[in-house]
Write a protein that holds these residues in place. Structure first.
Motif, PDB file in Angstrom:
ATOM      1  N   LEU A   1       0.830  -1.200   0.000  1.00 38.13           N
ATOM      2  CA  LEU A   1       0.000   0.000   0.000  1.00 38.13           C
ATOM      3  C   LEU A   1       0.869   1.256   0.000  1.00 38.13           C
ATOM      4  O   LEU A   1       0.547   2.249  -0.660  1.00 38.13           O
ATOM      5  N   ARG A   2       1.970   1.235   0.745  1.00 37.46           N
ATOM      6  CA  ARG A   2       2.859   2.389   0.751  1.00 37.46           C
ATOM      7  C   ARG A   2       3.475   2.618  -0.634  1.00 37.46           C
ATOM      8  O   ARG A   2       3.701   3.746  -1.065  1.00 37.46           O
ATOM      9  N   THR A   3       3.746   1.511  -1.327  1.00 39.55           N
ATOM     10  CA  THR A   3       4.305   1.621  -2.681  1.00 39.55           C
ATOM     11  C   THR A   3       3.321   2.299  -3.621  1.00 39.55           C
ATOM     12  O   THR A   3       3.692   3.176  -4.406  1.00 39.55           O
ATOM     13  N   TYR A   4       2.045   1.921  -3.520  1.00 39.43           N
ATOM     14  CA  TYR A   4       1.033   2.535  -4.373  1.00 39.43           C
ATOM     15  C   TYR A   4       0.871   4.017  -4.056  1.00 39.43           C
ATOM     16  O   TYR A   4       0.521   4.822  -4.930  1.00 39.43           O
ATOM     17  N   LEU A   5       1.127   4.377  -2.787  1.00 39.10           N
ATOM     18  CA  LEU A   5       0.944   5.764  -2.389  1.00 39.10           C
ATOM     19  C   LEU A   5       2.178   6.620  -2.644  1.00 39.10           C
ATOM     20  O   LEU A   5       2.091   7.849  -2.584  1.00 39.10           O
ATOM     21  N   ASP A   6       3.320   5.985  -2.920  1.00 40.22           N
ATOM     22  CA  ASP A   6       4.585   6.713  -3.098  1.00 40.22           C
ATOM     23  C   ASP A   6       4.720   7.145  -4.552  1.00 40.22           C
ATOM     24  O   ASP A   6       4.815   6.293  -5.446  1.00 40.22           O
ATOM     25  N   PRO A   7       4.720   8.440  -4.849  1.00 37.92           N
ATOM     26  CA  PRO A   7       4.842   8.885  -6.269  1.00 37.92           C
ATOM     27  C   PRO A   7       6.169   8.496  -6.903  1.00 37.92           C
ATOM     28  O   PRO A   7       6.249   8.298  -8.120  1.00 37.92           O
ATOM     29  N   LYS A   8       7.238   8.356  -6.118  1.00 34.12           N
ATOM     30  CA  LYS A   8       8.548   8.050  -6.663  1.00 34.12           C
ATOM     31  C   LYS A   8       8.621   6.632  -7.193  1.00 34.12           C
ATOM     32  O   LYS A   8       9.511   6.287  -7.967  1.00 34.12           O
ATOM     33  N   ALA A   9       7.709   5.755  -6.716  1.00 35.45           N
ATOM     34  CA  ALA A   9       7.770   4.360  -7.158  1.00 35.45           C
ATOM     35  C   ALA A   9       7.382   4.196  -8.609  1.00 35.45           C
ATOM     36  O   ALA A   9       7.614   3.142  -9.202  1.00 35.45           O
ATOM     37  N   SER A  10       6.776   5.236  -9.221  1.00 39.55           N
ATOM     38  CA  SER A  10       6.317   5.113 -10.617  1.00 39.55           C
ATOM     39  C   SER A  10       7.358   5.525 -11.643  1.00 39.55           C
ATOM     40  O   SER A  10       7.093   5.515 -12.828  1.00 39.55           O
ATOM     41  N   ARG A  11       8.545   5.946 -11.197  1.00 35.79           N
ATOM     42  CA  ARG A  11       9.567   6.336 -12.150  1.00 35.79           C
ATOM     43  C   ARG A  11      10.091   5.128 -12.929  1.00 35.79           C
ATOM     44  O   ARG A  11      10.118   4.016 -12.402  1.00 35.79           O
ATOM     45  N   SER A  12      10.560   5.325 -14.128  1.00 34.69           N
ATOM     46  CA  SER A  12      10.949   4.232 -15.024  1.00 34.69           C
ATOM     47  C   SER A  12      12.266   3.599 -14.574  1.00 34.69           C
ATOM     48  O   SER A  12      13.049   4.181 -13.838  1.00 34.69           O
ATOM     49  N   SER A  13      12.506   2.386 -15.084  1.00 29.62           N
ATOM     50  CA  SER A  13      13.729   1.674 -14.728  1.00 29.62           C
ATOM     51  C   SER A  13      14.961   2.329 -15.356  1.00 29.62           C
ATOM     52  O   SER A  13      16.063   2.242 -14.828  1.00 29.62           O
ATOM     53  N   ARG A  14      14.813   2.983 -16.519  1.00 37.42           N
ATOM     54  CA  ARG A  14      15.940   3.676 -17.115  1.00 37.42           C
ATOM     55  C   ARG A  14      16.432   4.795 -16.216  1.00 37.42           C
ATOM     56  O   ARG A  14      17.620   5.007 -16.022  1.00 37.42           O
ATOM     57  N   ALA A  15      15.488   5.514 -15.708  1.00 30.33           N
ATOM     58  CA  ALA A  15      15.884   6.595 -14.795  1.00 30.33           C
ATOM     59  C   ALA A  15      16.607   6.033 -13.587  1.00 30.33           C
ATOM     60  O   ALA A  15      17.531   6.637 -13.066  1.00 30.33           O
ATOM     61  N   ALA A  16      16.205   4.820 -13.142  1.00 32.85           N
ATOM     62  CA  ALA A  16      16.875   4.211 -11.996  1.00 32.85           C
ATOM     63  C   ALA A  16      18.307   3.833 -12.330  1.00 32.85           C
ATOM     64  O   ALA A  16      19.193   3.892 -11.482  1.00 32.85           O
ATOM     65  N   LEU A  17      18.564   3.415 -13.605  1.00 36.38           N
ATOM     66  CA  LEU A  17      19.908   3.033 -13.960  1.00 36.38           C
ATOM     67  C   LEU A  17      20.800   4.254 -14.165  1.00 36.38           C
ATOM     68  O   LEU A  17      21.998   4.199 -13.890  1.00 36.38           O
ATOM     69  N   LYS A  18      20.218   5.347 -14.711  1.00 35.63           N
ATOM     70  CA  LYS A  18      21.009   6.538 -14.931  1.00 35.63           C
ATOM     71  C   LYS A  18      21.354   7.235 -13.642  1.00 35.63           C
ATOM     72  O   LYS A  18      22.434   7.785 -13.490  1.00 35.63           O
ATOM     73  N   MET A  19      20.405   7.226 -12.735  1.00 35.82           N
ATOM     74  CA  MET A  19      20.617   7.970 -11.471  1.00 35.82           C
ATOM     75  C   MET A  19      21.121   7.020 -10.406  1.00 35.82           C
ATOM     76  O   MET A  19      20.504   5.994 -10.141  1.00 35.82           O
ATOM     77  N   ILE A  20      22.255   7.317  -9.874  1.00 37.92           N
ATOM     78  CA  ILE A  20      22.836   6.478  -8.835  1.00 37.92           C
ATOM     79  C   ILE A  20      22.262   6.847  -7.474  1.00 37.92           C
ATOM     80  O   ILE A  20      22.534   6.178  -6.469  1.00 37.92           O
ATOM     81  N   ASP A  21      21.394   7.832  -7.506  1.00 39.05           N
ATOM     82  CA  ASP A  21      20.859   8.327  -6.227  1.00 39.05           C
ATOM     83  C   ASP A  21      20.178   7.211  -5.452  1.00 39.05           C
ATOM     84  O   ASP A  21      19.509   6.361  -6.044  1.00 39.05           O
TER      85      ASP A  21
END
Length: 1056
Positions: free
Chosen positions: A98-118
């Motif tokens: 439920l927290r995942t569904y409520l978290d806006p950051k969880a919807s970002r794409s996997s490419r963005a996850a690979l580019k950003m080391i954050d």
């Protein structure tokens, strides 16, 4: 409720926690597989595990006790069922999703996850991976099943502070509500645009369409809403309407838990979200929401919470009136959904009528009336749905008809005024009746006194006449005897004269002359003697009188064979020979010499043997068949705990004991009159200055001889009197008054005299009237004669016949039982009197005022009269001592007004004593041993038991007659069928009455502390089977039904 059934029907398709290998098998197969895998342990281990399971189930004590009585096989089944449904996933598993569904950051794409080391972006990628392929709807369904089927500890863990499951669930529900309203607004905008393109530009026609509400306009172009829409699309979440429905199901499962229910009630945002869920397009979801809101209203404090939730609904949805949207759904529906209509009507009924404040109920009722509810209910009267009709009927029964209430109030006010008027009239009538009764008692007592005086005068005159008659008869006999003797002597002399004349003729001439002279002298002597005998003799002296005013000369004895019985002699009674052995009546029989002069001397019970059927009496009371019958402080004023400084002064001296000093101080404070005025009032006997209460206090305060002597010695020793306490000074002044005790006694006597007269006089009159009525009662005499006949029939063969009995024996008539023990002797005597002597049934009507005399003691009355005499004598002596003093007018006036009243009271008391003595002696009792209250109480008790026995006989007679009629009825098939049908009709009527009684019983609001596990389901099931009705609903529904019947009759008359 319908939503819960639908959810349960959908749940088998969803694999349960820990049961992934068992999907489409039945419950029995699952249990068999578990039982084969897990054999039953020993009894100790089984009990230990079963106790743990019971603790986790948190059942009520009665249900837990019932489960403990199961055998080992059933206990093992319960343990296996609990282990089967035991959660494999903790609450955090669902909450993380439920927290995942409520978290806006969880919807970002996997490419963005690979580019950003954050690190934050990497965590968002991990959350998205955690959700997997399951939709949000499937996660919520799994959560609902876990909340509904797992044990209570799992639910508490879900709701605790570490997980905060309720907050996350409500937050997710609020998020989905916002998205649903956004989707609805977009759909409405597209349809409006298409309509404008097709038919020209124009404003939106209605804020509602297709069963849902138009949200606020500013929410459409909100950037946050657009971002959330993209977030929902990227996370593969389910439909908003499905998620909302399952969230409501989860909240329902939480509220079915005691701990969860209280948490939801206290969570205002949760209630607001449930209320906002009414915008859901599905009518089934709307019905589920309304059922939950109605259940919350039936809990203490829940009604206010629901109203606040609808106030929030009005603010969020921009309603003109509260409940406007709900009424739009209810009235302007597109599809007639019976489940929603029933739930909506049920909610309206509860939210309006579950309030205790009558004014608030009328306000809420008017609020729905303005929304068009009343007019719409008139249209729904002809609906074919029985469930909806029941809810509508319950609402109409609870409705407050203000006009009818005003009419009832006016009618009640008029009725109360009439009742008060009738009460006043009844009180006046009672007063008049009591006054008439007192007057009748007074007149009756006077007449009785006059009658007693006249009777004594009559007896005295009769005695004088008898004496005169006896004297006259004696004189007549003496005169007749003397006349007879004189006649005998005269005849003897005449014969002698004739002899002398004959002798004279036979003698010669000379001798004849001599003889003539001799004969003449002899004749003269004989004439003188005869004259002396013929002259009237003086009257002899009267015979000597005896002590009892009778003559000493005895009457001549009558001839032999003509001897009469002496006056007052009793006829010897014969013994009654009975056919059977009869019980013995334990009465107190009178001896023959005790009967003389009593009522029993006039009774003849032998003649009743020809009237009363004693053979039936023997059959009923015979013994031997059923076995032999055996008959057979100190007052605490608080000064000890709170001592006064007056008693503790070191400079004051007291000559009294501590207790005496304390009592004097208490009494002195109550009088509150200076000692000079007290002494003046006592000397003048002035009751206007000193009230009776003060006089009684002074009588207790009068100093004793020892105290007076002590004060005199204190003064004689020339000590300072001012050092004494105020109480000592007061007593010293009282001791100087001459004859103070006598004066206080006289004052108390004068003050209480007329009250005592008015108190004693009615008691005296009651005794006089009751004694006269009892003695002169002919019906009581005949009743006692019948009782004597029955008693002699029972006892004469054993103890000999009795000539009378003591009245206390009347109580023993209840002790002698018949053979079958179903009736006593009194029952049979009363039945005999009803059958053969019907005029004697109301014999107590002749016994007037015995109930008043039964509470009066004649001995106490005579004591009181004697005390009044002594007090009057004391007053006379005081008046003589005072002589012509100016203060003597009080005594003179009192004596002038009271002496005659006391004299009359004494005369009435003596008359009452004489009347009671004659009455008691007439019934064979002794006035020395029997007082008035004892004697008359016997008669009152007998009259009362006589009436009770008659009523019991009548009841027994009716039962016997009914049994006889039942035996005489024909036993054919038609009569049996009719009897069976009648019994069925009676049972139907009884069941209908029970049903109505059950419907009348008002549902009590449940306190939050009294909520138990499963309470929500019980409330919902109860509302399903029985609508909400208040206790005063039936009366209004009956009145409405009567008014409708009158209206229908009026319409029929108009048509005719």
């Amino acid at each position: 409720m319908g939503a819960s059934h639908s959810t349960k029907s959908e749940s088998p398709s969803i694999p349960m926690e820990g049961t992934t290998t068992i999907t489409n098998k039945s419950h029995g197969n699952v249990r068999a597989s578990i039982r084969t895998k897990q054999p039953m342990p020993d009894s100790s281990e089984l009990e230990k595990r079963f106790t743990k399971v019971l603790a986790s189930m948190d059942l009520p004590p009665d249900k837990a006790k019932l489960l403990k009585q199961y055998d080992d096989e059933k206990k093992w089944d319960i343990i296996c069922d609990q282990e089967r449904v035991q959660a494999k996933d903790p609450p955090a598993h669902y909450l993380n999703k439920l927290r995942t569904y409520l978290d806006p950051k969880a919807s970002r794409s996997s490419r963005a996850a690979l580019k950003m080391i954050d690190t934050i972006c990497f965590r968002a990628f991990q959350k998205r991976k955690m959700v997997g392929d399951a939709t949000s709807t499937q996660v919520l369904r799994d959560l609902e099943i876990s909340l509904r089927t797992n044990h209570i500890e799992w639910v508490r863990e879900f709701l605790d502070d570490s997980n905060q499951g309720l907050d996350h669930l409500v937050e997710y529900l609020s998020f989905r509500l916002i998205m649903m309203r956004h989707e609805q607004r977009l759909t409405e905008s597209r349809s409006s645009s298409e309509e404008r393109l097709a038919g020209g530009a124009g404003p939106a026609s209605s804020p509602t369409h297709n069963g849902y509400l138009r949200p606020a306009l500013e929410m459409i172009d909100s950037p946050g809403v657009k971002r959330r829409s993209k977030h929902v699309a990227k996370l593969n979440m389910g439909e908003a309407k499905d998620d909302i429905h399952v969230c409501i199901m989860c909240l329902r499962a939480i509220m079915n838990n005691k701990y969860g229910f209280n948490m939801v009630i206290q969570h205002r945002e949760a209630i607001n979200c449930i209320a906002l869920s009414l915008m859901h397009k599905s009518l089934r979801t709307k019905a589920l929401v309304l059922e939950l809101l109605a259940a919350i209203c039936l809990v203490k404090g829940g009604h206010e919470i629901i109203l606040c939730a609808f106030d929030n609904f009005k603010e969020v949805c921009h309603e003109k009136r509260r409940f406007h949207t709900l009424m739009e759904y209810f009235i302007n529906y597109e599809v007639f959904h019976i489940e929603f209509m029933v739930a909506c009507m049920q909610f309206v009924n509860i939210v309006v009528h579950s309030v205790e404040d009558m004014n608030f109920r009328v306000h809420l009722q008017y609020e729905f009336t303005k929304l068009g509810l009343d007019d719409y209910l008139e249209k729904l009267r002809l609906t074919e749905s029985e469930e909806l009709q029941i809810q509508i009927s319950a609402y109409l029964d609870n409705v407050f008809d203000v006009a009818a209430l005003m009419e009832d109030s006016e009618t009640k006010t008029a009725a109360l005024e009439k009742v008060a008027e009738l009460d006043d009239e009844l009180g006046h009538a009672h007063d008049r009746l009591a006054e008439l009764e007192r007057e009748s008692l007074y007149k009756l007592a006077e007449l009785e006194t006059e009658l007693t005086t006249l009777r004594s005068e009559r007896d005295e005159l009769q005695e004088n006449r008898r004496q005169v008659d006896e004297e006259v008869n004696t004189l007549r006999r003496a005169v007749m005897q003397q006349q007879q003797e004189s006649q005998n002597r005269q005849s003897m002399l005449e014969s002698k004269i004739m002899e002398l004349e004959t002798l004279t003729r036979t003698l010669p001439r000379g001798a004849t002359d001599d003889c003539c002279g001799c004969s003449q002298r002899a004749a003269q002597r004989s004439l003188a003697v005869s004259a002396r005998w013929l002259c009237p003799l003086p009257q002899p002296p009267p015979p000597l009188m005896t002590a009892n005013k009778g003559f000493c000369a005895p009457a001549p004895p009558p001839p032999a064979g003509m001897m009469q019985a002496p006056d007052g002699a009793m006829t010897i009674k014969r013994k009654v020979q009975t056919k059977y052995k009869l019980p013995t009546l334990n009465w107190v029989a009178l001896k023959p010499n005790q009967v003389r002069g009593t009522i029993f001397n006039e009774l003849d019970d032998d003649k009743l043997h020809s009237v009363i059927d004693f053979s039936d009496f023997e059959e009923r009371f015979k013994i031997g068949v059923g076995g032999p019958l055996t008959n057979g402080t100190s007052v605490v004023d608080g000064l000890g705990s709170f001592p006064s400084k007056r008693f503790k002064r070191t400079e004051n001296v007291s000559l009294l004991e501590h207790t005496r000093l304390r009592n004097i101080a208490i009494s002195r404070r109550k009088i509150e009159i200076p000692v000079e005025k007290v002494i003046g009032a006592v000397n003048s006997l002035d009751l206007k200055v000193l009230s009776l209460e003060n006089v009684e206090l002074l009588q207790r305060m009068v100093p004793t001889e020892q105290e007076t002597k002590t004060y005199k010695e204190y003064v004689g020793s020339k000590k300072n009197v001012n050092l004494l306490t105020e109480e000592d000074k007061f007593l010293m002044q009282l001791g100087k008054v001459e004859r103070i005790s006598t004066k206080l006694i006289i004052m108390s006597y004068i003050g209480n005299f007329f009250d005592n007269i008015h108190f004693i006089t009615p008691q005296i009159h009651a005794i006089i009237s009751a004694s006269s009525s009892v003695k002169s009662s002919k019906k009581l005499r005949r009743v006692l004669e019948i009782i004597l006949a029955f008693g002699n029939y029972l006892n004469s063969s054993k103890k000999g016949p009795a000539y009378g009995f003591k009245l206390q024996s009347l109580d023993t008539l209840l002790d002698t039982k018949s053979t079958d023990k179903r009736m006593c002797l009194l029952h049979y005597i009363v039945d005999t009197i009803r059958n053969k002597f019907l005029d004697l049934l109301n014999f107590e009507s002749e016994l007037m005022y015995i109930d008043k005399a039964a509470v009066v003691s004649l001995e106490n009355i005579m004591t009181d009269v004697h005390e009044l005499e002594k007090g009057m004598e004391l007053v006379r002596k005081e008046a003589e001592l005072r002589g012509k003093e100016k203060h003597n007018t009080v005594l003179k006036d009192f004596l002038a007004n009271s002496e005659e009243k006391l004299r009359k009271l004494k005369a009435d008391a003596r008359s009452a004593q004489e009347s009671f003595r004659e009455c008691v002696e007439y019934f064979g009792e002794s006035p020395r041993t029997v007082d008035a209250n004892t004697f008359f109480s016997l008669l009152v008790r007998f009259a009362r038991t006589f009436k009770v026995a008659d009523q019991e006989n009548e009841q027994r007679r009716r039962l016997e007659l009914a049994a006889l009629e039942a035996l005489n009825k024909p036993s054919d098939e038609v009569m049996k069928r009719n009897k069976l049908n009648q019994k069925k009709q009676q049972e139907a009527v009884i069941n209908e009455l029970k049903c109505k009684t059950r419907l009348v019983q008002e549902k009590k609001l449940l306190h939050q502390d009294d909520v138990y596990n499963g309470a929500l389901e019980d409330i919902l099931l109860g509302l399903k089977s029985e609508p909400y009705r208040r206790a005063d609903a039936v009366r209004r529904s009956q009145r409405r039904r009567i008014d409708n019947n009158r209206l229908s009759r009026t319409m029929e008359e108009l048509e005719l």
